[in-house]
Write an enzyme that holds these catalytic residues in place. Structure first.
Site, PDB file in Angstrom:
ATOM      1  N   LYS A  22       0.916  -1.208  -0.136  1.00  0.00           N
ATOM      2  CA  LYS A  22       0.018   0.180  -0.048  1.00  0.00           C
ATOM      3  C   LYS A  22       0.696   1.304   0.093  1.00  0.00           C
ATOM      4  CE  LYS A  22      -1.771   1.731   4.035  1.00  0.00           C
ATOM      5  NZ  LYS A  22      -1.346   2.957   4.503  1.00  0.00           N
ATOM      6  N   ASN A  23       1.888   1.337   0.852  1.00  0.00           N
ATOM      7  CA  ASN A  23       2.494   2.523   1.033  1.00  0.00           C
ATOM      8  C   ASN A  23       3.647   2.905  -0.033  1.00  0.00           C
ATOM      9  OD1 ASN A  23       1.135   2.924   3.243  1.00  0.00           O
ATOM     10  ND2 ASN A  23       2.671   2.494   4.995  1.00  0.00           N
ATOM     11  N   CYS A 115      -5.006  12.438  12.322  1.00  0.00           N
ATOM     12  CA  CYS A 115      -5.580  11.147  12.472  1.00  0.00           C
ATOM     13  C   CYS A 115      -5.468  10.901  13.819  1.00  0.00           C
ATOM     14  CB  CYS A 115      -5.368  10.359  11.423  1.00  0.00           C
ATOM     15  SG  CYS A 115      -3.662   9.672  11.458  1.00  0.00           S
ATOM     16  N   ARG A 120       0.076  14.637  12.403  1.00  0.00           N
ATOM     17  CA  ARG A 120       0.535  14.680  10.942  1.00  0.00           C
ATOM     18  C   ARG A 120       0.671  15.848  10.282  1.00  0.00           C
ATOM     19  NH1 ARG A 120      -1.185   9.128   9.667  1.00  0.00           N
ATOM     20  NH2 ARG A 120       0.574   9.307   8.300  1.00  0.00           N
ATOM     21  N   ASP A 306       4.696   0.860  11.967  1.00  0.00           N
ATOM     22  CA  ASP A 306       3.778   0.577  11.614  1.00  0.00           C
ATOM     23  C   ASP A 306       3.536  -1.251  12.020  1.00  0.00           C
ATOM     24  OD1 ASP A 306       3.683   1.882   8.226  1.00  0.00           O
ATOM     25  OD2 ASP A 306       2.885   2.772  10.442  1.00  0.00           O
ATOM     26  N   ARG A 398      -8.615  -0.357   4.478  1.00  0.00           N
ATOM     27  CA  ARG A 398      -7.656   0.826   3.988  1.00  0.00           C
ATOM     28  C   ARG A 398      -6.398   0.048   3.549  1.00  0.00           C
ATOM     29  NH1 ARG A 398      -5.941   4.622   7.487  1.00  0.00           N
ATOM     30  NH2 ARG A 398      -4.713   5.164   5.640  1.00  0.00           N
TER      31      ARG A 398
HETATM   32  C1  EPZ Z   1       4.230   7.094   5.979  1.00  0.00           C
HETATM   33  O1  EPZ Z   1       3.300   8.042   6.330  1.00  0.00           O
HETATM   34  C2  EPZ Z   1       2.972   5.801   6.062  1.00  0.00           C
HETATM   35  N1  EPZ Z   1       2.325   6.124   4.962  1.00  0.00           N
HETATM   36  C3  EPZ Z   1       2.944   5.489   7.251  1.00  0.00           C
HETATM   37  O2  EPZ Z   1       2.014   4.326   7.175  1.00  0.00           O
HETATM   38  C4  EPZ Z   1       4.034   5.319   8.021  1.00  0.00           C
HETATM   39  O3  EPZ Z   1       3.793   5.058   9.502  1.00  0.00           O
HETATM   40  C5  EPZ Z   1       4.945   6.619   8.121  1.00  0.00           C
HETATM   41  O4  EPZ Z   1       5.212   6.840   6.761  1.00  0.00           O
HETATM   42  C6  EPZ Z   1       6.327   6.455   8.825  1.00  0.00           C
HETATM   43  O5  EPZ Z   1       6.734   5.292   8.521  1.00  0.00           O
HETATM   44  C7  EPZ Z   1       2.015   6.069   3.645  1.00  0.00           C
HETATM   45  O6  EPZ Z   1       3.194   5.951   3.322  1.00  0.00           O
HETATM   46  C8  EPZ Z   1       0.832   6.220   2.916  1.00  0.00           C
HETATM   47  P1  EPZ Z   1       5.936  10.445   7.669  1.00  0.00           P
HETATM   48  P2  EPZ Z   1       3.942   9.724   6.463  1.00  0.00           P
HETATM   49  O7  EPZ Z   1       5.830  11.831   7.008  1.00  0.00           O
HETATM   50  O8  EPZ Z   1       4.497   9.830   5.235  1.00  0.00           O
HETATM   51  C9  EPZ Z   1       6.671  13.787  11.103  1.00  0.00           C
HETATM   52  C10 EPZ Z   1       0.160   2.950   7.674  1.00  0.00           C
HETATM   53  O9  EPZ Z   1      -0.243   2.491   8.748  1.00  0.00           O
HETATM   54  N2  EPZ Z   1       6.353  14.959  10.062  1.00  0.00           N
HETATM   55  O10 EPZ Z   1       7.215   9.927   7.444  1.00  0.00           O
HETATM   56  O11 EPZ Z   1       2.863  10.535   6.390  1.00  0.00           O
HETATM   57  C11 EPZ Z   1       5.385  13.184  11.477  1.00  0.00           C
HETATM   58  O12 EPZ Z   1       4.415  13.981  12.453  1.00  0.00           O
HETATM   59  C12 EPZ Z   1       0.685   4.489   7.775  1.00  0.00           C
HETATM   60  O13 EPZ Z   1       0.528   2.378   6.707  1.00  0.00           O
HETATM   61  C13 EPZ Z   1       6.687  16.239  10.230  1.00  0.00           C
HETATM   62  O14 EPZ Z   1       6.783  16.550  11.609  1.00  0.00           O
HETATM   63  O15 EPZ Z   1       4.851   9.662   7.701  1.00  0.00           O
HETATM   64  C14 EPZ Z   1       5.877  11.829  12.055  1.00  0.00           C
HETATM   65  O16 EPZ Z   1       6.069  12.042  13.295  1.00  0.00           O
HETATM   66  C15 EPZ Z   1       0.511   5.003   9.118  1.00  0.00           C
HETATM   67  N3  EPZ Z   1       6.531  17.022   9.361  1.00  0.00           N
HETATM   68  C16 EPZ Z   1       7.205  11.504  11.375  1.00  0.00           C
HETATM   69  O17 EPZ Z   1       7.644  12.824  10.919  1.00  0.00           O
HETATM   70  C17 EPZ Z   1       6.276  16.717   8.144  1.00  0.00           C
HETATM   71  O18 EPZ Z   1       6.187  17.623   7.381  1.00  0.00           O
HETATM   72  C18 EPZ Z   1       7.173  10.684  10.234  1.00  0.00           C
HETATM   73  O19 EPZ Z   1       6.095  11.064   9.570  1.00  0.00           O
HETATM   74  C19 EPZ Z   1       5.964  15.263   7.929  1.00  0.00           C
HETATM   75  C20 EPZ Z   1       5.953  14.431   8.828  1.00  0.00           C
END
Ligand code: EPZ
Length: 420
Positions: A22-23, A115, A120, A306, A398
């Site tokens: 998915k990701n 969420c 996020r 995850d 999802r």
């Molecule tokens: C991706 O989300 C995945 N989703 C998530 O999987 C996964 O948990 C996450 O990466 C971390 O590995 C998809 O790929 C669709 P991040 P993403 O930006 O990219 C902070 C699942 O269950 N952050 O890597 O949205 C954020 O708050 C889902 O399949 C900022 O501070 O996650 C978090 O603490 C859940 N500023 C950390 O970074 C930003 O601009 C990692 O988030 C962006 C992120």
């Protein structure tokens, strides 16, 4: 809303085919906006998030055809404004921002909501796009981005919790058609980002450093169509591995990539779970005596956030104390209170959950709250004695392709109860 009815106590046995990731597929679907030519993507999981993304691409004007496994997209005539309502509802759609800027030099997308697992934010996405020359205006919940001229730049994308997966994807997709060279420091190294880079390079992009924290992207004039097979879903594979161990059975994970699961397999082996790599498959058994473990979630190649909820469900069965520390998201322990309804003993102290495992679990009605928390509840229900009903399994749909069908084939007594 559908629920799952589970009669626990049956060991899982047999073979399960791991679906596409998915990701990986969500950003790859966004990348099809970068060309007017046809892209064919195989091993696409039939998930509600994927079908949602299909609707978003269609709302932008792309021709989209998905048969449940192969997806064909031709984004010949697209507009820069999608269906707000759709985009607002799925966080992963934020990654259409980069490709729309690269292709049309403007984009209007809704700010993704938070969420249950955290706020996020997207500050790093916007920081990276601004470095490339994008003007960003946020007004009434929408991002209005314009970039008459995208130029290569040095971008540092590290945040308070480390790299950002979709932020890295967005900046890469804005940079591939920019003028000049972009260097991204503190880029995400997840296999899903590597798969996106492979897809983009096959389209004619010039990206070096995939899988490392430093990416070098040399802008090109245009990208072409491509055929691509999505990598297998390491989190689905990890979820079924934990389910096998929790059920007391043995499961062969067909199509899993052990090289994407290093930290997960290492932690399961530390807990006493026997794991064998035979040919293209991974065989996961059950521990003679499950041991408690401590884990801290980290960016790849550390233990993935995850998989934290699923491991917590397993540690409820391990006699002793396990400490699970969540360093990526600020509130990803929603599953703890629901696991306690099944008899688990869990205390949450700030970023850590302390699990006192070893007490037998017994079935109860529980409520799913997010994708991976729901998976943890299904795992616990399979291990528990008696009947468990997991409500609101739309969260599961999802990210898991026909989960109850796959589990039933492995011998689980599970059925989907249509909408309440
Ligand atoms: C991706 O989300 C995945 N989703 C998530 O999987 C996964 O948990 C996450 O990466 C971390 O590995 C998809 O790929 C669709 P991040 P993403 O930006 O990219 C902070 C699942 O269950 N952050 O890597 O949205 C954020 O708050 C889902 O399949 C900022 O501070 O996650 C978090 O603490 C859940 N500023 C950390 O970074 C930003 O601009 C990692 O988030 C962006 C992120």
């Amino acid at each position: 809303m559908d629920s799952f009815l589970i009669e626990g106590g049956t060991p899982l046995r047999g073979e399960v085919q791991v679906s596409g990731s998915k990701n990986a597929v969500l950003p790859i679907m966004a990348a099809t906006l970068l060309t007017a030519e046809t892209c064919v993507i195989r091993r696409v999981p039939d998930l509600s998030d994927v079908r949602f993304m299909c609707r978003i691409l269609s709302s932008l004007g792309a021709e989209v055809d998905f048969d449940g496994s192969t997806l064909t997209v031709r984004a010949a005539n697209i507009t820069s404004t999608g269906d707000y309502d759709l985009i607002r509802k799925m966080r992963g759609s934020i990654c259409i921002l980069g490709p729309l800027l690269a292709r049309l030099h403007q984009a209007t997308v809704s700010l993704p909501g938070g969420c249950v697992i955290g706020t996020r934010p997207i500050d790093l996405h916007l920081k990276g796009l601004r470095c490339l020359g994008t003007q960003i205006r946020i007004d009434s919940g929408y991002i209005h981005a314009t970039a008459p001229e995208l130029s290569g730049a040095m971008v540092f994308l590290g945040g308070r919790a480390g790299p950002t997966v979709l932020g890295t994807a967005n900046v890469i997709m804005a940079a591939v058609l920019a003028e000049g060279v972009t260097v991204i420091e503190s880029a995400a190294c997840e296999p899903e980002v590597v798969d996106l880079i492979d897809f983009l390079n096959a389209m004619g992009a010039r990206i070096q450093g995939a899988g490392s924290p430093t990416l070098t992207i040399t802008g090109v004039r245009a990208l072409g169509g491509v055929e691509h097979e999505v990598i297998p879903d390491r989190i689905e594979a990890g979820t079924f591995a934990v389910a096998a161990a929790a059920s007391g059975g043995e499961v062969i994970l067909r199509g899993a990539r052990p090289d994407h699961l290093g930290a997960v397999l290492d932690k399961l082996q530390e807990a006493g779970v026997p794991i064998e790599r035979r040919g293209g498959a991974l065989t996961v058994g059950s521990a003679r005596a499950l041991r408690p473990v401590d884990v801290t979630t980290m960016p790849y190649s550390g233990f993935p956030t995850d998989m934290q909820a699923q491991l917590m469900a397993l540690m409820c069965l391990a006699p002793g104390t396990s400490i699970l520390t969540e360093r990526i998201f600020e509130s990803r322990f929603m599953h703890a209170s629901e696991l306690m309804r099944l008899g688990a003993d869990i205390g949450v102290e700030g970023p850590s959950a302390i699990v006192k495992g070893g007490r037998p679990l017994s079935g109860a009605e529980v409520m799913a709250s997010d994708l991976r928390a729901s998976a943890a509840l299904v795992i616990a229900g399979i291990a528990a004695s008696g009947r468990t009903q997991v409500h609101r399994v739309y969260h599961l749909d999802r990210g898991y392709e026909r989960m109850e069908v796959k589990l039933e084939k492995l011998g689980a007594r599970i059925q989907r109860v249509p909408g309440e």
